[in-house]
Design a protein around this motif. Structure first.
Motif, short mmCIF file in Angstrom:
data_model
loop_
_atom_site.label_atom_id
_atom_site.label_comp_id
_atom_site.label_asym_id
_atom_site.label_seq_id
_atom_site.Cartn_x
_atom_site.Cartn_y
_atom_site.Cartn_z
N VAL A 1 -1.11 3.37 0.83
CA VAL A 1 -1.18 3.60 2.29
C VAL A 1 -2.29 2.73 2.89
CG1 VAL A 1 -1.81 5.30 4.04
CG2 VAL A 1 -0.06 5.84 2.35
N ALA A 2 -3.41 2.62 2.21
CA ALA A 2 -4.50 1.76 2.70
C ALA A 2 -4.03 0.31 2.81
CB ALA A 2 -5.72 1.87 1.79
N GLN A 3 -3.26 -0.15 1.83
CA GLN A 3 -2.73 -1.52 1.86
C GLN A 3 -1.76 -1.70 3.03
OE1 GLN A 3 -0.87 -2.00 -1.96
NE2 GLN A 3 -2.80 -2.34 -3.04
N VAL A 4 -0.87 -0.74 3.21
CA VAL A 4 0.12 -0.82 4.29
C VAL A 4 -0.57 -0.79 5.65
CG1 VAL A 4 2.03 0.43 5.41
CG2 VAL A 4 2.05 0.07 2.93
N ASN A 5 -1.57 0.06 5.79
CA ASN A 5 -2.27 0.18 7.08
C ASN A 5 -3.06 -1.09 7.43
OD1 ASN A 5 -1.21 2.69 7.55
ND2 ASN A 5 -3.04 3.80 6.91
N LYS A 6 -3.39 -1.91 6.45
CA LYS A 6 -4.09 -3.17 6.71
C LYS A 6 -3.13 -4.23 7.27
CE LYS A 6 -7.73 -2.70 3.27
NZ LYS A 6 -8.29 -3.22 2.01
N LEU A 7 -1.83 -4.04 7.07
CA LEU A 7 -0.84 -5.00 7.57
C LEU A 7 -0.63 -4.81 9.06
CD1 LEU A 7 1.92 -4.55 4.81
CD2 LEU A 7 0.18 -6.34 4.92
N SER A 8 -0.30 -5.90 9.75
CA SER A 8 0.08 -5.78 11.15
C SER A 8 1.47 -5.14 11.21
CB SER A 8 0.12 -7.16 11.81
OG SER A 8 1.23 -7.91 11.30
N GLU A 9 1.86 -4.68 12.38
CA GLU A 9 3.19 -4.09 12.51
C GLU A 9 4.28 -5.11 12.19
OE1 GLU A 9 4.02 -1.17 15.65
OE2 GLU A 9 1.87 -1.27 16.14
N ILE B 1 -2.06 7.06 -6.12
CA ILE B 1 -1.28 5.84 -5.84
C ILE B 1 -0.97 5.78 -4.35
CG2 ILE B 1 0.94 4.70 -6.22
CD1 ILE B 1 0.86 5.86 -9.10
N ALA B 2 -0.58 6.91 -3.77
CA ALA B 2 -0.25 6.95 -2.34
C ALA B 2 -1.47 6.57 -1.50
CB ALA B 2 0.26 8.33 -1.94
N GLY B 3 -2.63 7.07 -1.85
CA GLY B 3 -3.83 6.73 -1.10
C GLY B 3 -4.11 5.24 -1.10
N ALA C 1 0.24 4.68 8.54
CA ALA C 1 0.82 5.66 7.61
C ALA C 1 -0.25 6.70 7.24
CB ALA C 1 1.32 4.97 6.36
N ASN C 2 0.21 7.89 6.85
CA ASN C 2 -0.66 8.99 6.44
C ASN C 2 -0.34 9.33 4.99
OD1 ASN C 2 -0.94 11.99 5.91
ND2 ASN C 2 -2.14 11.78 7.79
N PRO C 3 -1.32 9.32 4.09
CA PRO C 3 -1.04 9.58 2.67
C PRO C 3 -0.37 10.94 2.43
CG PRO C 3 -3.31 8.85 2.94
CD PRO C 3 -2.75 9.03 4.32
N GLY C 4 -0.80 11.97 3.12
CA GLY C 4 -0.20 13.29 2.94
C GLY C 4 1.27 13.32 3.35
N ALA C 5 1.57 12.64 4.45
CA ALA C 5 2.96 12.58 4.91
C ALA C 5 3.82 11.77 3.94
CB ALA C 5 3.02 11.98 6.31
N VAL C 6 3.24 10.71 3.38
CA VAL C 6 3.97 9.88 2.41
C VAL C 6 4.28 10.71 1.16
CG1 VAL C 6 3.80 7.86 0.90
CG2 VAL C 6 3.08 7.70 3.30
N ILE C 7 3.30 11.45 0.68
CA ILE C 7 3.52 12.30 -0.50
C ILE C 7 4.59 13.34 -0.19
CG2 ILE C 7 2.45 14.02 -2.02
CD1 ILE C 7 -0.20 12.38 -1.64
N GLY C 8 4.51 13.97 0.98
CA GLY C 8 5.52 14.96 1.37
C GLY C 8 6.91 14.37 1.43
N SER C 9 7.02 13.17 1.95
CA SER C 9 8.31 12.49 2.03
C SER C 9 8.87 12.23 0.63
CB SER C 9 8.15 11.17 2.79
OG SER C 9 9.34 10.43 2.79
N ILE C 10 8.01 11.78 -0.26
CA ILE C 10 8.45 11.51 -1.64
C ILE C 10 8.90 12.80 -2.31
CG2 ILE C 10 7.69 10.76 -3.92
CD1 ILE C 10 5.78 8.80 -2.38
N MET C 11 8.13 13.86 -2.14
CA MET C 11 8.47 15.14 -2.79
C MET C 11 9.79 15.69 -2.26
SD MET C 11 6.09 15.66 -5.05
CE MET C 11 5.84 13.90 -5.23
#
Length: 90
Positions: free
Chosen positions: A54-62, A49-51, A23-33
């Motif tokens: 996103v770091a937590q989500v990126n640590k997860l496996s697919e 919060i997004a940053g 995931a990309n924090p900027g894209a997540v923020i854009g999606s929310i907005m």
């Protein structure tokens, strides 16, 4: 996890699913907005919060991301006639 964090988490999971688990924090923020207009006034609060999330989500496996999407009822759906994707939260 509070309501705002859960919304960010769902958007981060969806963004990660679209981009092979990253995931990309900027894209997540854009999606929310774009999809949560009532939260636009809280943009400065959402950024950090997004940053973090996103770091937590990126640590997860697919596979773990997919399991979290099922847990939080996040679905990735294809729009007909277009290559873009839509999300559905229940």
């Amino acid at each position: 996890m509070n309501d705002l964090e859960e919304i960010v988490y769902k958007h981060a999971l969806l963004n990660a699913a679209k981009h092979k688990g990253s995931a990309n924090p900027g894209a997540v923020i854009g999606s929310i907005m774009s999809q949560e207009p009532d939260l636009r006034s809280r943009a400065k609060e959402i950024g950090p919060i997004a940053g973090k999330i996103v770091a937590q989500v990126n640590k997860l496996s697919e596979d773990e991301q997919s399991a979290q999407m099922a847990k939080y009822h996040v679905e990735e759906t294809e729009k007909r006639g277009r290559s873009s994707r839509a999300s559905r939260f229940s």
